[in-house]
Enzyme design. Structure first.
Site, mmCIF file in Angstrom:
data_model
loop_
_atom_site.group_PDB
_atom_site.id
_atom_site.type_symbol
_atom_site.label_atom_id
_atom_site.label_comp_id
_atom_site.label_asym_id
_atom_site.label_seq_id
_atom_site.Cartn_x
_atom_site.Cartn_y
_atom_site.Cartn_z
ATOM 1 N N GLY A 1 15.682 38.176 50.180
ATOM 2 C CA GLY A 1 17.308 37.505 51.303
ATOM 3 C C GLY A 1 18.230 36.756 50.259
ATOM 4 O O GLY A 1 18.607 37.380 48.929
ATOM 5 N N ILE A 2 18.843 36.166 50.545
ATOM 6 C CA ILE A 2 20.150 35.478 49.575
ATOM 7 C C ILE A 2 19.394 34.823 48.176
ATOM 8 O O ILE A 2 19.733 35.277 47.155
ATOM 9 C CB ILE A 2 20.875 34.396 49.942
ATOM 10 C CG1 ILE A 2 21.263 35.502 51.062
ATOM 11 C CG2 ILE A 2 21.648 33.599 49.300
ATOM 12 C CD1 ILE A 2 22.114 34.244 52.242
ATOM 13 N N SER B 1 24.629 25.594 55.844
ATOM 14 C CA SER B 1 25.075 26.573 56.840
ATOM 15 C C SER B 1 25.778 26.778 57.211
ATOM 16 O O SER B 1 26.517 24.863 57.835
ATOM 17 C CB SER B 1 23.586 26.907 57.810
ATOM 18 O OG SER B 1 24.176 27.401 58.694
ATOM 19 N N TYR C 1 17.645 22.648 63.594
ATOM 20 C CA TYR C 1 17.802 23.705 63.234
ATOM 21 C C TYR C 1 19.653 23.018 61.912
ATOM 22 O O TYR C 1 19.612 22.716 61.092
ATOM 23 C CB TYR C 1 18.377 25.191 63.437
ATOM 24 C CG TYR C 1 18.515 25.820 61.574
ATOM 25 C CD1 TYR C 1 17.910 26.183 61.065
ATOM 26 C CD2 TYR C 1 20.126 26.756 61.641
ATOM 27 C CE1 TYR C 1 18.739 27.283 59.807
ATOM 28 C CE2 TYR C 1 20.471 27.047 60.777
ATOM 29 C CZ TYR C 1 20.129 27.542 59.559
ATOM 30 O OH TYR C 1 19.946 28.607 58.691
#
Length: 322
Positions: A24-25, A144, A171
């Protein structure tokens, strides 16, 4: 400003640690840093995946096992890194979980908070001695857009809650903690006169492996549509982290994210954050709670810092984020 990987300067002679760098990132962040000449350390829970990623990345890339769900593993990884390296130039706190099947961490914490925040808090504190006297060194913590769903009522009960599975709030709370940690770390680094600065970045919306978790039922159709129409590929989503890590025109305390479509995609620019993320007293409370829960206490006082610390050329003044 139209910023891309072409703007990442030469990283030769620098050592960069990227957590969650096997996919991923994190993988794209590590790949670009290695391509610019950095010695990259991939800190991964799955060593086999990490070794496969290192082979794809090439360059001077190595792997250290790190399970952020275990403070023992964090301490072992930090000890191994300290045994291999005398300095770190970059620490990218990238790894994370989103909507995992219910579990507590090895130390009894709710998985989102334990992995996304407490594991990185402990790792950073255990490695900071390798960074704080290194000119141009940076800690980048990946948060995020979901931090806006988090609340700052951090306490021991929430840290050990059993209600985190498939919870947008849990989250969001963990990603809010990431952002508040980055800002409080910058405040303490600046107060100690350290050479290191702390920044935060968010990737916008990206179709990475995090979305393979068991998302809440109400989010599934929305997430599917968002990923189809708004999500950007991991190599684009890595740009805010890369800019925070390598662009010295971006000062300590900055928060970067994509600039377009409600910050879901686009070039990396200064990002907006929730009002609660700016609450200084909440940042301090989170810091103190994190020290108590992890047993890791940062030694950041002016007396720990040399009287004269060289700075890189043309370095702009630091922003404290407060």
């Amino acid at each position: 400003m139209d910023w891309s990987t072409a703007d990442v300067p030469d990283q030769s002679g620098r050592t960069a640690l990227v957590t969650g760098g096997s996919g991923g990132i994190g993988l794209e962040t590590a790949r670009t840093l290695a391509a610019r000449g950095a010695h990259v350390v991939l800190a991964c829970r799955n060593v086999e995946r990490g070794l496969a990623a290192a082979a794809r990345i090439g360059g001077r890339t190595e792997v250290v096992r790190l399970d952020l769900a275990s403070l023992d593993s964090v301490r072992q990884a930090a000890a191994e890194i300290r045994g291999r390296h005398q300095r770190l130039d970059l620490l990218v706190n990238n790894a994370g979980v989103m909507f995992p099947p219910f579990r507590r961490t090895e130390d009894g914490f709710e998985a989102h908070f334990g992995v996304n925040h407490l594991g990185h808090f402990a790792l950073t504190g255990l490695l900071l001695d390798l960074m704080r006297h290194v000119p141009g060194s940076r800690v980048v913590t990946v948060t995020s857009l979901a931090h806006r769903a988090g609340t700052a009522g951090f306490d021991d009960g929430q840290a050990r809650s059993t209600s985190g599975r498939r919870s947008v709030t849990a989250y969001g709370r963990s990603k809010l903690a990431n952002l508040m940690f980055a800002r409080e770390l910058q405040h303490r680094l600046a107060g100690a006169g350290a050479a290191t600065v702390s920044l935060a970045a968010h990737p916008g919306l990206s179709a990475t492996g995090l979305w393979h978790g068991d998302a809440p039922a109400l989010l599934r159709p929305v997430a599917g549509a968002a990923l189809r129409w708004l999500a950007q590929p991991p190599e684009q989503a890595a740009l805010p982290s890369l800019r925070a890590a390598t662009d010295y025109l971006v000062p300590g305390g900055a928060y970067l994210g994509p600039h377009a479509l409600f910050e879901s995609r686009g070039k990396p620019m200064p990002a907006r954050s929730s009002r609660v993320s700016l609450d200084v007293s909440a940042q301090v409370r989170l810091w103190e709670l994190s020290q108590d829960l992890t047993g890791v206490r940062y030694r950041l006082t002016p007396a720990d810092t040399p009287a004269c610390t060289p700075e890189p050329a043309a370095r702009p003044p630091q922003a404290t984020g407060r």
